[in-house]
Scaffold this motif. Structure first.
Motif, short mmCIF file in Angstrom:
data_model
loop_
_atom_site.label_atom_id
_atom_site.label_comp_id
_atom_site.label_asym_id
_atom_site.label_seq_id
_atom_site.Cartn_x
_atom_site.Cartn_y
_atom_site.Cartn_z
N UNK A 169 0.82 -1.19 0.12
CA UNK A 169 -0.02 -0.07 0.07
C UNK A 169 0.86 1.40 -0.01
N UNK A 170 2.12 1.06 0.33
CA UNK A 170 2.92 2.21 0.44
C UNK A 170 2.66 3.05 1.74
N UNK A 171 2.21 2.50 2.65
CA UNK A 171 1.97 2.94 3.90
C UNK A 171 1.89 1.87 5.12
N UNK A 172 3.15 1.79 5.79
CA UNK A 172 3.25 0.72 6.77
C UNK A 172 2.08 0.84 7.88
N UNK A 173 1.93 2.06 8.26
CA UNK A 173 0.88 2.15 9.32
C UNK A 173 -0.50 1.59 8.80
N UNK A 174 -0.95 1.97 7.45
CA UNK A 174 -2.16 1.33 7.08
C UNK A 174 -2.24 -0.23 7.24
N UNK A 175 -1.13 -0.85 6.82
CA UNK A 175 -0.90 -2.50 6.64
C UNK A 175 -1.07 -2.77 8.24
N UNK A 176 -0.38 -2.20 9.15
CA UNK A 176 -0.51 -2.62 10.65
C UNK A 176 -1.96 -2.43 11.12
N UNK A 177 -2.76 -1.37 10.56
CA UNK A 177 -3.91 -1.04 11.18
C UNK A 177 -4.87 -2.43 10.84
N UNK A 178 -4.58 -3.09 10.08
CA UNK A 178 -5.56 -4.34 9.66
C UNK A 178 -5.49 -5.29 10.84
N UNK A 179 -4.33 -5.20 11.56
CA UNK A 179 -4.14 -6.23 12.72
C UNK A 179 -4.24 -5.57 14.02
N UNK A 180 -4.57 -4.17 13.95
CA UNK A 180 -4.53 -3.48 15.36
C UNK A 180 -5.97 -2.70 15.15
N UNK A 181 -5.99 -1.66 14.95
CA UNK A 181 -7.05 -0.64 14.85
C UNK A 181 -8.25 -1.37 14.36
N UNK A 182 -8.36 -2.02 13.07
CA UNK A 182 -9.51 -2.61 12.50
C UNK A 182 -10.00 -3.46 13.13
#
Length: 380
Positions: free
Chosen positions: A323-336
């Protein structure tokens, strides 16, 4: 330590990435600041990433510890503790332990014994004792194509920490195994059945679904409402599957198998979960749609480690790089997953939230874990 500060950290929270510090006191985050300063006494993270601890909503890993080899039953307490230790080592700080309810007792070639009530009791007792490293909740995998589902559901009550119930239907020829050849291979490998035995078993399962499917599904939906638990569908394949899921009150779709189903989930406002192993391997082991294809179309919200705990962080990093956004990837296993499960105390790095934190670095596309904290205590 009851109080400490992480400084010079690359903080990943929600979709945001910034350099800053995190103050922790008595297991809670007390402050988050975007700054390059390193206060006296703070731990210098040297630019390492710090994300919220990972949240796992669906893992079959406990079953591997309960039965490490076919027909080998391991002591439940030891199995649960080994499972807890393994997950902590992979950065998971909150887990919904998937436990099957709905057994098959009359078919000797494909017998599934009851184990849910005993296992859940052990998990809950270990939680009360404070013996666990991470947070554990119960995820009941309700198998409608079974003989004992209603009786097993009735063994649980509102005090059992059941936060999620998924509605499963593994009748041959639909959903995950719409391609019957994939199911034939899976069952043959697992139960060493020949062609005639397979056909007999498939007929047996179809008979169970015809006899019990509707009442088992209704009982499952009713229990989810009684427990105020997240209801999940499993392996939705068609838009009609998704329509039924929505009518049942489903909030999360586990592993939709087709683009049609994923698009229908998005239209119906149902969060979409895909398996991290699917992403890491580049495709589904069952021949279904690839997680990467859904992500390219904006149809992936949550990742699950499914049957490989270490895949959760690996998959999230790979997703972030895609996605070109590491935070976005991590959000799928944290915030989401936190949002899907209804948590308001974890999943992001914010003052007042639990100090469930993961420190790691990335070399090429591999995440190397430095430390794992659950409510401010180092657990990995």
């Amino acid at each position: 330590m009851s109080s400490f500060i992480f400084a010079n950290a690359t903080i990943l929270s929600g979709n945001q990435q910034f350099t800053g510090l995190i103050s922790i006191e008595n297991g809670l985050i007390t402050a988050v600041e975007e700054t390059l300063s390193i206060p006296k006494g703070a731990e210098d993270c040297e630019g390492d990433f710090i994300s919220p601890g990972l949240i796992e909503l669906h893992t079959d890993n406990l079953e591997r510890h309960l039965e490490p080899r076919p027909e080998v039953k391991w002591p439940v307490r030891s199995a649960v503790l080994a499972h807890d230790n393994e997950l902590a080592s992979t950065g998971i700080t909150t887990v919904f332990d998937a436990i099957r309810v709905g057994s098959i007792l009359s078919n000797k070639k494909a017998r599934y014994d009851r184990y849910a009530r005993q296992t859940a009791s052990v998990i809950n007792a270990l939680v009360v004792e404070g013996a666990m490293k991470i947070s554990h909740f119960i995820h009941l995998r309700a198998e409608t194509c079974s003989e004992t589902l209603i009786d097993e559901l009735d063994e649980f009550n509102i005090y059992d920490r059941v936060r999620m119930i998924s509605l499963m239907d593994h009748t041959p020829g639909q959903r995950q195994f719409r391609d019957i050849s994939q199911l034939e291979k899976y069952i043959s490998d697992k139960h060493n059945m020949n062609c005639d035995q397979l056909n007999d078993y498939f007929d047996f399962q179809r008979g169970l679904q015809k006899r019990f499917g509707a009442q088992h599904a209704a009982a499952t939906v009713a229990k989810a409402k009684l427990f105020n638990a997240l209801l999940a569908s499993h392996d939705d394949t068609t838009s009609e599957d998704v329509k039924n899921s929505k009518q049942n009150g489903t909030g999360l779709a586990e592993f939709p198998t087709t683009l049609e189903a994923a698009r229908a989930c998005r239209d119906q406002g149902i969060a979409i979960m895909m398996g991290a192993p699917n992403l890491v391997r580049g495709g589904s082991h069952s021949g279904n749609i690839a997680a990467s294809e859904l992500d390219d179309l904006g149809l992936l919200d949550v990742l699950s480690s499914d049957y490989v705990p270490s895949s959760l962080l690996l998959g999230a990093v790979l997703l972030g790089l895609r996605r070109g956004n590491l935070a976005s990837g991590l959000s799928t296993v944290t915030a989401a997953p936190a949002k899907a499960a209804g948590f308001n105390d974890r999943g992001i790095i914010k003052a007042g939230y639990r100090a469930d934190l993961l420190r790691f670095k990335v070399i090429d596309d591999i995440a190397l874990i430095k430390a794992v904290y659950a409510k401010g205590l180092r657990v990995g």
